[in-house]
Design a protein around this motif. Structure first.
Motif, PDB file in Angstrom:
ATOM      1  N   LEU A 212      44.608  40.983  46.367  1.00 24.98           N
ATOM      2  CA  LEU A 212      44.965  40.999  45.058  1.00 24.98           C
ATOM      3  C   LEU A 212      45.497  42.003  44.347  1.00 24.98           C
ATOM      4  O   LEU A 212      45.877  42.390  43.233  1.00 24.98           O
ATOM      5  CB  LEU A 212      43.286  41.140  44.322  1.00 24.98           C
ATOM      6  CG  LEU A 212      42.681  40.100  44.876  1.00 24.98           C
ATOM      7  CD1 LEU A 212      41.247  40.035  44.622  1.00 24.98           C
ATOM      8  CD2 LEU A 212      43.061  38.636  43.882  1.00 24.98           C
ATOM      9  N   VAL A 220      47.645  38.000  35.953  1.00 29.09           N
ATOM     10  CA  VAL A 220      45.388  37.654  36.368  1.00 29.09           C
ATOM     11  C   VAL A 220      45.453  37.361  35.374  1.00 29.09           C
ATOM     12  O   VAL A 220      45.763  38.839  34.268  1.00 29.09           O
ATOM     13  CB  VAL A 220      45.776  39.021  37.510  1.00 29.09           C
ATOM     14  CG1 VAL A 220      44.094  38.763  37.641  1.00 29.09           C
ATOM     15  CG2 VAL A 220      45.867  38.853  38.740  1.00 29.09           C
ATOM     16  N   ASP A 224      40.374  33.745  35.476  1.00 24.83           N
ATOM     17  CA  ASP A 224      41.055  33.086  37.499  1.00 24.83           C
ATOM     18  C   ASP A 224      39.778  33.682  38.046  1.00 24.83           C
ATOM     19  O   ASP A 224      39.746  34.468  38.547  1.00 24.83           O
ATOM     20  CB  ASP A 224      41.611  34.685  37.214  1.00 24.83           C
ATOM     21  CG  ASP A 224      43.299  34.173  36.355  1.00 24.83           C
ATOM     22  OD1 ASP A 224      42.967  33.038  35.564  1.00 24.83           O
ATOM     23  OD2 ASP A 224      44.230  35.040  36.123  1.00 24.83           O
ATOM     24  N   VAL A 243      37.916  37.113  38.164  1.00 21.71           N
ATOM     25  CA  VAL A 243      38.159  38.158  37.982  1.00 21.71           C
ATOM     26  C   VAL A 243      36.996  38.123  36.491  1.00 21.71           C
ATOM     27  O   VAL A 243      37.263  37.441  35.832  1.00 21.71           O
ATOM     28  CB  VAL A 243      39.484  37.595  36.909  1.00 21.71           C
ATOM     29  CG1 VAL A 243      40.130  39.661  36.777  1.00 21.71           C
ATOM     30  CG2 VAL A 243      40.600  38.049  38.568  1.00 21.71           C
ATOM     31  N   LEU A 250      40.805  46.685  38.384  1.00 22.39           N
ATOM     32  CA  LEU A 250      40.186  45.312  38.253  1.00 22.39           C
ATOM     33  C   LEU A 250      39.300  44.746  39.016  1.00 22.39           C
ATOM     34  O   LEU A 250      38.528  45.541  39.965  1.00 22.39           O
ATOM     35  CB  LEU A 250      42.054  44.404  39.351  1.00 22.39           C
ATOM     36  CG  LEU A 250      41.383  42.895  39.398  1.00 22.39           C
ATOM     37  CD1 LEU A 250      42.075  42.624  38.019  1.00 22.39           C
ATOM     38  CD2 LEU A 250      42.576  42.804  40.921  1.00 22.39           C
ATOM     39  N   LYS A 368      42.171  29.160  41.005  1.00 24.70           N
ATOM     40  CA  LYS A 368      44.335  29.478  40.837  1.00 24.70           C
ATOM     41  C   LYS A 368      44.790  29.633  42.084  1.00 24.70           C
ATOM     42  O   LYS A 368      46.121  29.038  42.064  1.00 24.70           O
ATOM     43  CB  LYS A 368      43.949  30.431  39.637  1.00 24.70           C
ATOM     44  CG  LYS A 368      45.998  30.755  39.491  1.00 24.70           C
ATOM     45  CD  LYS A 368      45.735  32.123  38.885  1.00 24.70           C
ATOM     46  CE  LYS A 368      47.235  32.458  37.668  1.00 24.70           C
ATOM     47  NZ  LYS A 368      47.332  33.987  36.526  1.00 24.70           N
TER      48      LYS A 368
END
Length: 589
Positions: A212, A220, A224, A243, A250, A368
């Motif tokens: 990631l 992003v 997601d 996410v 993140l 996704k």
């Protein structure tokens, strides 16, 4: 570089020092894999210089020279004196393989039909002439010693003598708590450190951290969901993340618990071996060398380059076989075409696609992308097969260096622990894979409870009943380093003396049918771990006393057991009157 202690374990590296500066540490990440293992290292003062170790001893060599590879085989062969490991073991003859899986017998349900149908030719049977803990400890010792020899060539001796080395080792996310504890025990016996100086990180989480982080952050968004598929040599493991935040870093939450099966690329080799044996096993000139050479070419070239094109052809050596025009054998070689290779891939790809679809369904979200890592994850044919199976709405993404994604991610997490400013990704919460709790004595209620289970309590002067109190329920989010408290009371007669020792069973229920956490200790509830701690340190005068309903004087000892969850490990502490005690012995069942 290491020494044996009285219990036979390996003492920690002589490089470690008790009073080293906290800002100067060498971190070594260990991806202890089923079929291949990897190493990576960095210095906390130079966190941008993260390096994987790609040179390994070969044949009779015990030095660094010999073989260049991103990873080394997870194999052992014992000799009269010591053992050979990794690339030191030649292509022929028996060896210990796949012993990592024996750390967790509870995962026998992940053995796929492929694993049963295509056993290894050269692997010794499980438990043959060696205990699994000895196999794992010896192999991890070999990895540690090799890493330290490597560091001796890369860093000044003075720096090594004054700098601590800390290890980070990975473990499957689906493993039981007992298997994670055994992994830690073996790593400690291999000299990789103890307590907080040894981190255990889940493999898919480590892979996710690396993968990631490598994605385009502008692409992003919050919400997601990604499925991470770690396709290795032996196992294929999956986990999903959604996410939850983009700033200050993140952050992701587990969207579904991890799943996996034994359906990695090694099974392509085994299917190919059966294909060759069935096709040429009766030919003149057939012997073990034929299958060894053919399998080696398939492993190192054919399966890695195959794209799925039916018009592709590959030359396979079959040394010693007589020419046979009908079978296509000429000058010690035969040609295999794309259609035949696709049939070898077919049962393995079918199992992987089934796993990926199951993980996508378990997220209950729009996925996704599937992030494909691991050695098998680099296969063009696997990638394209997943694209066809899942459709155009789900991307299939393969990061650079996908074979070493786990060890790279483990190193990144270790560095972030020493310096939070380096943290690029946080796994905010994970899904509990079981119900966790303990028995709890409460007042009997005839409208709710089973009459046959009630018992009279002299202390309370009433009927009581023992029920399960579930502190964490399956599927609930559990945050990183979040502490869950289990509350307990001890009522001992003062005439019998103060409590000297606690023995607290923590229970778990897998609840495979998802019927809910049971009220009573039943067949679906298993003892997970027994926590034992010495209470003799508590001054008798500090223990509260209370007169029971029967007129007798009782010690009324109230305490908590705190359970803190980490990536792939659990820490327990006893708390009495606000003081935390670390002297808890966790005996996993």
């Amino acid at each position: 570089m290491s020494r044996r202690t009285r219990d036979g374990s390996v003492a920690p590296s002589v490089f470690s020092m008790e009073n080293e500066p906290s800002d100067r540490t060498i971190l070594v990440a260990v991806d202890f894999g089923t079929t291949y293992s990897g190493l990576a290292w960095a210095q906390t003062r130079r966190p941008d210089h993260q390096t994987t170790i790609a040179s390994w001893p070969y044949a009779n060599s015990r030095g660094l020279e010999g073989r260049t590879s991103d990873k080394v085989p997870t194999e052992l062969r014992y000799k009269d004196q010591g053992y050979e490991w990794g690339f030191q073991i030649d292509d022929e003859g028996p060896r210990h393989q796949w012993f990592k899986l024996e750390l967790d017998p509870s995962q026998s349900n992940v053995i796929s039909d492929i694993a049963r149908q295509f056993p290894a030719r050269n692997a010794l049977p499980p438990g043959y002439n060696a205990d699994v803990k000895k196999l794992v400890t010896d192999y991890l010792t070999a990895l540690r010693e090799h890493a330290e020899r490597f560091l001796q060539l890369k860093l000044p001796q003075a720096a090594l003598r004054s700098t601590a080395i800390e290890y980070i080792i990975t473990a499957p996310a689906v493993w039981s708590d007992a298997a994670q504890a055994k992994t830690r025990e073996c790593a400690e016996r291999a000299g990789m450190g103890r307590g907080d100086r040894l981190q255990i990180i889940s493999e898919p989480e480590a892979a996710a951290i690396y993968t990631l982080d490598a994605l385009d952050p502008h692409n992003v968004k919050i919400g997601d969901t990604f499925v991470l598929c770690d396709a290795g040599g032996g196992t294929v493991d999956l986990i999903s993340y959604t996410v939850s935040a983009l700033k200050p870093m993140l952050s992701v939450d587990e969207a579904a618990s991890g799943t996996g099966s034994l359906c990695g690329s090694t099974y392509l080799n085994r299917i190919f071996e059966q294909y060759v044996i069935a096709r040429f096993g009766e030919n003149d000139g057939w012997d073990d060398e034929v299958i060894e050479d053919a399998s080696k070419r398939f492993e190192e070239l054919t399966k890695r380059r195959f794209t799925g094109n039916p018009d592709e052809t590959f030359s396979i050596p079959v040394p010693g076989l007589m020419d046979n025009a009908k079978q296509g054998v000429q000058r010690g070689k035969f040609i295999i075409n794309g259609d035949e290779i696709a049939q070898i891939f077919k049962p393995v790809l079918k199992e992987i696609i089934k796993l990926v679809r199951g993980q996508i369904a378990a997220t209950s979200r729009d996925v996704k992308a599937v992030l494909l890592v691991g050695g098998f994850g680099e296969s063009v044919y696997l990638r394209e097969s997943l694209r066809r199976a899942l459709g155009s709405d789900i991307e299939i993404l393969v990061p650079a260096n996908s074979w070493t994604a786990v060890v790279r991610g483990a190193l990144m997490k270790g560095l972030a622990r020493t310096n939070p400013s380096l943290n690029q990704l946080q796994v905010h919460s994970r899904r509990a894979r079981k119900h966790y709790g303990s028995e709890w004595s409460i007042a009997y209620d005839s409208n709710i409870h089973s009459r046959s289970r009630r018992r009279w309590s002299n202390y309370h002067g009433s009927y009581r009943i023992t029920v399960m109190h579930w502190y964490i329920k399956k599927g609930e989010p559990v945050r990183e380093e979040e502490t869950t408290s289990f509350h307990y009371y001890i009522h001992n007669l003062v005439s019998e003396g103060p409590p000297q020792r606690l023995s607290v069973p923590i229970a778990a229920s897998i609840d495979p049918e998802n019927t809910g956490a049971p009220m009573y200790w039943s067949d679906g509830v298993k003892e997970l771990v027994k926590l034992k701690t010495d209470l003799s340190f508590i001054p008798e005068e500090s223990i509260d006393r209370r007169t029971g309903e029967d007129g007798e004087l009782y010690y009324n000892c109230s305490y908590d057991v705190e359970m803190t969850n980490y990536s792939a490990s659990t820490k327990y502490q006893v708390v009495y009157k606000g003081v935390r005690y670390n002297s808890v012995e966790a005996e996993y069942i």
